[in-house]
Each structure stands twice: as structure tokens, then as C-alpha cells.
Design an enzyme around this catalytic site. Structure first.
Site, PDB file in Angstrom:
ATOM      1  CB  CYS A 140      41.515  47.521  24.983  1.00 23.94           C
ATOM      2  SG  CYS A 140      42.673  46.848  23.810  1.00 23.94           S
ATOM      3  NE  ARG A 188      38.376  45.470  30.601  1.00 30.62           N
ATOM      4  CZ  ARG A 188      37.149  45.027  30.420  1.00 30.62           C
ATOM      5  NH1 ARG A 188      36.297  45.058  31.417  1.00 30.62           N
ATOM      6  NH2 ARG A 188      36.752  44.569  29.261  1.00 30.62           N
ATOM      7  CD1 TRP A 241      46.680  42.708  27.223  1.00 27.04           C
ATOM      8  CD2 TRP A 241      45.512  41.676  25.603  1.00 27.04           C
ATOM      9  NE1 TRP A 241      46.857  41.349  27.359  1.00 27.04           N
ATOM     10  CE2 TRP A 241      46.163  40.687  26.380  1.00 27.04           C
ATOM     11  CE3 TRP A 241      44.725  41.248  24.540  1.00 27.04           C
ATOM     12  CZ2 TRP A 241      46.042  39.328  26.133  1.00 27.04           C
ATOM     13  CZ3 TRP A 241      44.605  39.891  24.287  1.00 27.04           C
ATOM     14  CH2 TRP A 241      45.260  38.948  25.089  1.00 27.04           C
ATOM     15  CG  ASN A 285      38.348  48.679  24.339  1.00 30.60           C
ATOM     16  OD1 ASN A 285      39.421  49.282  24.288  1.00 30.60           O
ATOM     17  ND2 ASN A 285      37.637  48.569  25.452  1.00 30.60           N
ATOM     18  N   GLY A 286      38.577  46.333  20.452  1.00 29.69           N
ATOM     19  CA  GLY A 286      38.032  45.465  19.409  1.00 29.69           C
ATOM     20  C   GLY A 286      39.018  45.329  18.261  1.00 29.69           C
ATOM     21  CD  GLU A 329      38.862  26.417  37.463  1.00 30.86           C
ATOM     22  OE1 GLU A 329      38.846  26.285  36.224  1.00 30.86           O
ATOM     23  OE2 GLU A 329      38.979  27.518  38.022  1.00 30.86           O
ATOM     24  CE  LYS A 387      41.720  29.766  37.919  1.00 28.64           C
ATOM     25  NZ  LYS A 387      40.360  29.541  37.490  1.00 28.64           N
ATOM     26  CD  GLU A 406      43.650  31.023  34.223  1.00 26.26           C
ATOM     27  OE1 GLU A 406      43.028  31.759  33.472  1.00 26.26           O
ATOM     28  OE2 GLU A 406      43.175  30.587  35.297  1.00 26.26           O
ATOM     29  CG  HIS A 413      43.572   4.196  28.115  1.00 23.06           C
ATOM     30  ND1 HIS A 413      43.542   2.906  27.648  1.00 23.06           N
ATOM     31  CD2 HIS A 413      42.589   4.282  29.043  1.00 23.06           C
ATOM     32  CE1 HIS A 413      42.573   2.240  28.257  1.00 23.06           C
ATOM     33  NE2 HIS A 413      41.982   3.057  29.117  1.00 23.06           N
ATOM     34  CE  LYS A 438      37.880  38.385  36.011  1.00 19.54           C
ATOM     35  NZ  LYS A 438      38.095  36.994  36.472  1.00 19.54           N
TER      36      LYS A 438
HETATM   37  C1  F6R Z   1      40.332  31.322  34.113  1.00 17.84           C
HETATM   38  C2  F6R Z   1      39.617  32.349  33.473  1.00 17.84           C
HETATM   39  C3  F6R Z   1      39.219  32.183  32.024  1.00 17.84           C
HETATM   40  C4  F6R Z   1      37.754  32.561  31.913  1.00 17.84           C
HETATM   41  C5  F6R Z   1      37.297  32.566  30.449  1.00 17.84           C
HETATM   42  C6  F6R Z   1      35.831  32.905  30.341  1.00 17.84           C
HETATM   43  O1  F6R Z   1      40.685  31.616  35.421  1.00 17.84           O
HETATM   44  O2  F6R Z   1      39.314  33.298  34.111  1.00 17.84           O
HETATM   45  O3  F6R Z   1      39.437  30.898  31.526  1.00 17.84           O
HETATM   46  O4  F6R Z   1      37.018  31.653  32.673  1.00 17.84           O
HETATM   47  O5  F6R Z   1      38.056  33.493  29.704  1.00 17.84           O
HETATM   48  O6  F6R Z   1      35.543  34.141  30.919  1.00 17.84           O
HETATM   49  P1  F6R Z   1      34.066  34.556  31.286  1.00 17.84           P
HETATM   50  O7  F6R Z   1      33.648  33.677  32.404  1.00 17.84           O
HETATM   51  O8  F6R Z   1      34.154  35.995  31.683  1.00 17.84           O
HETATM   52  O9  F6R Z   1      33.241  34.333  30.061  1.00 17.84           O
END
Ligand code: F6R
Length: 600
Positions: free
Chosen positions: A2, A27, A74, A98-99, A479, A483, A486, A502, A595
Site C-alpha cells: 500500500c 510498490r 494491496w 497502511n499496515g 538468487e 529472480k 519472481e 542426494h 516492493k
Molecule cells: C527479490 C526481492 C525480495 C526482497 C525482500 C527484502 O527480488 O526484491 O526478495 O529482497 O523482500 O526486501 P528489502 O531488501 O527491501 O528488505
């Protein structure tokens, strides 16, 4: 997640609110709305499921007012719908929130027993009703009274027709930033919504409220003690929040990495003693020598970058180090040791799980440093010291440049701790030179984008992929899989290459390609035999390493072995990005993701 934006001043608030909401779109959200107090002190509200552009287009010309609030929602409590969208209203009071209000059911039941008709399924709707029922003369006191009944987290903005020209904002676990203008005031959940209008900001702390009028603001605690806040200046240029000719922010941010790494290194390498200086660390050599263990905490990609960091610290400084998801750590009643250095990693600095882990650590007397990108964010302020990434704003939901800058900052920290411990000057120089070479080497990888895009287009036809790596390659594989999942929604699983036999080897078949991280290090032969096992079962193997040629080999420049993870990750970002583009997905706003995850 949000977003909130709010304004009071001489201008029409509506374009400022809608423009601010558009800035917060990155976001992630499913509905949007605004409320303004009109000239005749009436409340005008418009909210809709869907995009900010649709909301803006639906506003009649007479929809104007000089004090107002806006929101992108959201969904958490109740599906995305016009009714559940914010602002929520009771009489002349409108609130954006928000929250999560944990005792919302109880509060809703009490209000309904008193004859209040609630029109949404949200937890947030109780707020305007509680505020409207208060007999307090000042809006701030009415908000304070309402918040004293709330259990949960919030960032809120409130307007009330009985107090035209007044905005009240409050924070507990969800960010609120005040923007100071010339005879006008702004507020938002993210500076991205403010940069166009002002550079002077004040970050609210948890448990703080603020009353904003065009000519100024005052802050206080929930129990009505006045607080004093020093404004800080947003350094980032407004253009950094634009895609600047790129089709997507994710691609722009991948291409910004050479510059981001240069900024992470700027002024931090010491050519005389072949070490690194990190101003915010607040750790003298004696304290640094007393560290017996390092524990790194973060979520998602930040956790994987932390895993790279733990390996670097262990390799260069020979201090035992590991990384753990902050989201797990906070719930498991961890043993906190005085001679352990805890490090919280977060791009946004607002991730609730990471913040909660930091708070738990501090409560138990642990020493916590932050490795954070967003200046002024909650985690940065909560930690005992730390290092900023200076990667610039990261808008795409998928983290790329912040990941790389985090790994670089950990290399600097490992170099610093290493040179205080037993890392020789020669090795210190070798690592420092390796770090200096990174920006140019990343450029070299980015020049291979067309080839990687073609490979990604081909791989996008598979339904599932395996990512494997050994030791330094293991967080890289994680990672890379993260990616891909996601942004392309292709199922991807990461495994240590050593674990393949294993269990997961059973999955290998011609329909499951493997992306293997194979640096030219002391484990190359081991990795090769793992790849042999996959190929023997007709599994396709794409390698990311230092050797080619071959259609399925992506070759990155050779770095110092300890720094390999940094360069090996860049092709995986491009692979995920181009697979998502090939599949026609909304790369910057992947489904179901936000985000920054500022809720529990
Ligand atoms: C992956 C991604 C998320 C963030 C995670 C932590 O691409 O963006 O996995 O890395 O939500 O976010 P921050 O770094 O803002 O604490």
C-alpha cells in the site's frame, strides 16, 4: 504494498495526490482512491479497483480541494474492490491506512453493536469511525484516542471536514515521511511521491503523530509528549525515479550497476593500507578484533546477498559467519551473544520481518549494524550503525542493483575486518584491485545482453528449471532461481551442486534444464563431474562461468575468486528479465509481489 500520499496548502491537492500515487505504483497495488476537503468544507471521495490512471480519468473537473489524502491498496483484509479501497470514511473524516489492525474484528463488532454500519470488509474502516466518534477538540487528539484502541501496525493520514486545512499522520511499523514545502506540506509512505515537490523531509518514528498545516508541522508521541525532528535532505535526483527511456525499471536498474558499484566503492578503499573504510560502522579496531562471530539477517534476495557476505567475511577475515532469513530468526527465540556482530540487510530499510529481527536483537542487547539502501529508513535508524549502499532508488520489484551493491559492501566490510585480523597487505591489495575492476567487468557482461536475451527466450519455453552452484556459486544459484521465479513465473529450484545426487537428480530429464554456476576456482572439477551426471541423464545444462565457448555457456570476466559471486549473478538477472519479457509479463510489477513488505 500500500502507498500513502497527502497534501495541505494553497494548491489544488488533486493533481499532487494522483501524481504522487502514480509514483507509488511500483510498490504494487490493486485499487486506488483519494479524498479531499472541498472549498465548501465538504468531503469529496473517489476510489476504484484498478489503476491510478483510471481513477484520475474518472475525476470530474469540479473534484478539487486544498487538503487531501490518497492511497494505493494491496489487498490483505477483503478482496480488491471499490468498497474495500481506501480512503475509508465516517461522516466528515477520511482515513488512508497502511499496515494491519490485528484487533479489527473486535473493534468492528463493538462499532456494529453501537449501530454503526460498516460498508467494507477491511480492518482499516474502523479507524475513521473511531476518530469521528471522539469528542476531542483537536483532530490530533481524536486520532490519538483512536490509535490507543488499535493493536497492530499502521501508517495513516487523516482529514476531517471539521478541521479544514489540517492533516494528521501517524506511524507504527509502516513508514510515513513528511515533506516540507514553501507554505505547503506533504506526507507520503515513500519519498518517491515527494521528490517532485520538495527535498526537505522528516521521517516519523514508530509511535509518533504529526499535525500538518500549510505553514508548518508539529510532532508528538502517542502519549502526547512533543518531539522535535530535524529535517533531512533527499539527495537523489527526481530523474532517478523515471525509467529514462528504458522499457522497464528492472532493465534500467540492471544497467545502472556499474555506476551503483562505483558509488558503493567511492571513498571507501584505502590505497595505503590496502583496506576499506566504512564511515558509519562505528567500530574501532579493538572492538572489531573482539568479534567472534558474524550473523547476517535479511529476507529474500537480501538474505541471499547476506549469504555472499557471510562467505566473504569468513574467507577474508576468518571470522565464523552465516546468514539467516530475518523472518525465521525473529520467531525462534535466538541466543544473542555479546561478541557476535549482527548485520541486518535491506534495500528498502522497511521490511517488517527484518525490522522486527533488529528490534528483538536490540531488546536482548545485541549489537546490530545495517546494510541498507534507503537513507532515513526505519532499519537504518534502528541499527547501532551501518553502511548505506548508495545504489539510488530501486523501483522494480525484483532487486538487482541493490543486490550487487550489497555484495560489494560486504566485500568492503570483509576487507576491513580481514585487514584488522590476518589478511595480508598483498591479499588486501588483490581484493581492493578486484573491487575497483568490477564496474568495467559488469559493463562487459552487459554487452552480452543480446546473446543472453536469445538464450532466455529459448529457456522460457520450459515449465521448470534447476539452478545449482557450489560454495561461492550456491547463493548465486539461489538468487538466480529467485529472480526467474519472481518475474517470469517459471518454476525454479536452487540446490547446492553437491546435494544434487542426494535427491534432486531424480528430477533431471530433457524437460528440466539446469543453470549451473561454474567459476574457474578450486571446485571446477567437482562441478564438472556434477554437470556430467546431469548430461548423462539427457538434462540440458546452461553454464555461467569463466569458460566457453558454446551456445549454452555464458562467460563472465575473471575476478578475484572471493568476488566471483558478484559478477556471476549479473547474467542471471538478464536471463530472468528477458525470460519474463519473452513470456509477456509485467516485469516491474510481478503478480502477488510488493516492493517492500511492511506488514507482518
Ligand atoms: C527479490 C526481492 C525480495 C526482497 C525482500 C527484502 O527480488 O526484491 O526478495 O529482497 O523482500 O526486501 P528489502 O531488501 O527491501 O528488505
Amino acid at each position: 504494498m500500500c502507498g500513502i500520499v497527502a497534501y495541505t496548502g494553497p494548491r489544488d491537492a488533486v493533481p499532487i495526490l494522483t501524481e504522487g500515487l502514480a509514483r507509488l505504483e511500483y510498490r504494487g497495488y490493486d485499487s486506488a482512491g483519494i479524498a479531499v476537503v472541498g472549498r465548501s468544507e465538504d468531503l469529496r471521495v473517489r476510489k476504484t479497483e484498478g489503476r491510478v490512471a483510471e481513477l484520475t480519468a474518472s475525476l470530474p473537473a469540479r473534484f478539487k480541494g486544498s487538503t487531501g489524502i490518497g492511497h494505493t491498496r494491496w489487498a490483505t483484509h477483503g478482496e480488491p474492490s471499490d468498497e474495500n479501497a481506501h480512503p475509508h470514511v465516517a461522516g466528515g473524516v477520511a482515513v488512508v491506512h497502511n499496515g494491519i489492525i490485528e484487533n479489527a474484528d473486535e473493534l468492528r463488532a463493538k462499532l456494529e453493536a453501537d449501530g454503526v454500519v460498516l460498508t467494507s470488509e477491511t480492518d482499516s474502516e474502523v479507524l475513521p469511525h473511531l476518530i469521528a466518534r471522539s469528542s476531542a477538540e483537536e483532530l490530533e487528539d481524536a486520532v490519538r484516542e483512536a490509535l490507543s484502541q488499535i493493536v497492530g501496525t499502521y501508517g495513516i493520514a487523516v482529514v476531517d471536514t471539521r478541521h479544514p486545512g489540517v492533516l494528521v499522520v501517524a506511524r507504527n511499523g509502516s513508514p510515513v515521511v513528511i515533506g516540507i514545502g514553501e507554505k505547503e506540506m506533504f506526507a507520503a509512505s515513500d519519498v518517491a511521491a515527494l521528490v517532485r515537490y520538495t527535498r526537505q523531509v522528516v521521517h516519523l518514528d514508530d509511535g509518533e503523530l504529526a499535525t500538518l498545516r500549510a505553514d508548518g508541522f508539529r510532532t508528538s508521541t502517542l502519549d502526547a509528549r512533543a518531539t522535535s525532528k530535524e529535517p533531512s535532505v533527499i539527495e537523489t535526483e527526481e530523474a532517478a525515479y523515471d525509467a529514462e527511456g528504458y522499457t522497464h525499471f528492472m532493465r534500467k536498474e540492471i544497467h545502472e550497476q556499474p555506476a551503483a558499484v562505483e558509488r558503493a566503492l567511492r571513498g571507501r578503499l584505502d590505497g595505503r593500507f590496502h583496506t576499506a573504510h566504512l564511515g558509519g560502522l562505528d567500530l574501532d579496531p579493538r572492538e572489531a578484533r573482539a568479534i567472534r562471530r558474524v550473523k547476517i539477517l535479511g529476507c529474500g534476495s537480501a538474505y541471499y546477498a547476506g549469504q555472499v557476505g557471510a562467505q566473504l567475511i569468513e574467507e577474508l577475515a576468518r571470522i565464523p559467519a552465516d546468514a539467516e532469513p530475518a523472518s525465521e530468526f525473529r520467531y525462534r527465540n535466538p541466543v544473542v551473544e555479546a561478541d557476535t556482530l549482527y548485520i541486518a540487510v535491506s534495500q528498502s530499510g522497511e521490511t517488517y520481518d527484518t525490522l522486527a529481527a533488529v528490534q528483538e536483537l536490540r531488546r536482548k542487547g545485541g549489537r546490530v549494524l545495517g546494510v541498507v539502501n534507503a537513507v532515513g529508513s526505519a532499519i537504518g535508524r534502528e541499527c547501532d550503525g551501518g553502511v548505506y549502499l548508495h545504489a539510488g532508488p530501486e523501483i522494480a520489484v525484483a532487486s538487482t542493483k541493490a543486490w550487487t551493491s550489497t555484495a560489494v559492501v560486504f566485500a568492503l566490510l570483509a576487507l576491513h575486518l580481514g585487514r584488522i585480523h590476518d589478511l595480508s597487505p598483498a591479499d588486501g591489495r588483490r581484493i581492493a584491485d578486484g573491487l575497483r575492476a568490477l564496474p568495467g567487468q559488469i559493463e562487459e557482461i552487459l554487452r552480452q545482453e543480446d546473446r543472453i536475451a536469445a538464450l532466455a527466450g529459448d529457456l522460457a519455453r520450459y515449465r521448470s528449471m534447476l539452478f545449482v552452484g557450489r560454495v561461492r556459486g550456491w547463493p548465486v544459484a539461489r538468487e538466480g532461481a529467485q529472480k526467474l521465479k519472481e518475474v517470469s513465473y517459471v518454476h525454479a529450484e536452487a540446490y547446492p551442486a553437491s546435494e544434487l545426487k542426494h535427491g534432486p537428480l531424480a528430477l533431471v530429464n530433457p524437460d528440466l534444464p539446469t543453470v549451473a554456476i561454474v567459476p574457474d576456482d578450486e571446485l571446477l572439477d567437482k562441478n564438472r563431474s556434477t554437470l556430467g551426471e546431469i548430461r548423462a541423464r539427457q538434462g540440458r545444462v546452461v553454464t555461467i562461468g569463466h569458460r566457453g565457448p558454446g551456445e549454452d555457456a555464458i562467460v563472465v570476466p575473471k575476478s578475484e575468486p572471493e568476488l566471483d559471486a558478484i559478477l556471476l549473478t549479473i547474467p542471471l538477472q538478464l536471463l530472468a528479465y528477458h525470460a519474463a519479457v519473452a513470456l509477456g509479463h509485467d516485469v516491474d510489477k510481478p503478480r502477488n509481489l510488493a516492493k517492500s513488505v511492511t506488514v507482518d
